[in-house]
Scaffold this motif. Structure first.
Motif: not given
Length: 199
Positions: A26, A36, A40
């Protein structure tokens, strides 16, 4: 400047470090705001699959904390990795694959610190050398111009496109020739006798 130490991890060690690796992913990627968490999770899913590949290997760089990592696996000699290659397969790529001298880099992550300058290339070269590869290969999404530009800055060359399922997206095939450049092979795409792999 912190001293950066390189360390190899096996698949179990990599799985134990998965959350830290996802954080590094990230921090090192240019995810769109709000994406994000999704990015992830996709990375963690890919990592869980990648560590299961035969010959999986990871190299991490550590300073005070995790500064970078690169991981991949030896491309199978049967040529299955190249399925979906757009157009005729270059003969030298087929020969290097059959000889077991091609190593696929699946992911390269470097924390955007000043001390990380040149770290990605150092990690890639060390992992490829550890595997006595004559050729490094990686796939980059067509739309990821920054990743493609970074790989080219590290000496990688475009070798074509490959189509992988699911989805119609064509991926760029980038190669890093590690063989000696000769009159017969000015591109460096030749088997390097110095890197003969044990059978």
């Amino acid at each position: 400047m912190d001293t950066v130490r390189l360390r190899r991890l096996n698949r179990w060690q990599a799985e134990g470090l998965r959350e830290d690796l996802a954080d590094l992913y990230v921090e090192s990627s240019a995810a769109a705001p709000g994406e994000e968490f999704h990015d992830r999770q996709k990375f963690l899913h890919r990592l869980a699959n990648d560590v299961q590949l035969p010959g999986f290997d990871m190299l991490v760089a550590e300073a005070r904390s995790l500064a970078g990592c690169v991981f991949g696996f030896p491309v199978p000699r049967d040529g299955s990795w190249w399925q979906g290659f757009d157009g005729p397969m270059p003969q030298n790529l087929e020969q290097l694959t059959a000889s077991g001298h091609v190593f696929a880099i699946l992911e390269t992550l470097v924390h955007p610190h000043k001390h990380a300058h040149g770290l990605a290339r150092r990690l890639q070269e060390r992992l490829l050398a550890d595997h006595q590869a004559s050729l490094g290969v990686t796939l980059v999404d067509q739309s990821d111009r920054s990743a493609c530009a970074a790989f080219k800055n590290w000496g990688w060359q475009e070798a074509g496109q490959i189509h992988r399922l699911p989805g119609p997206t064509a991926l760029r095939v980038l190669v890093l020739p590690l063989g000696e450049r000769t009159a017969e092979h000015p591109d460096g795409l030749a088997h390097n006798d110095q890197t003969q792999r044990p059978e």
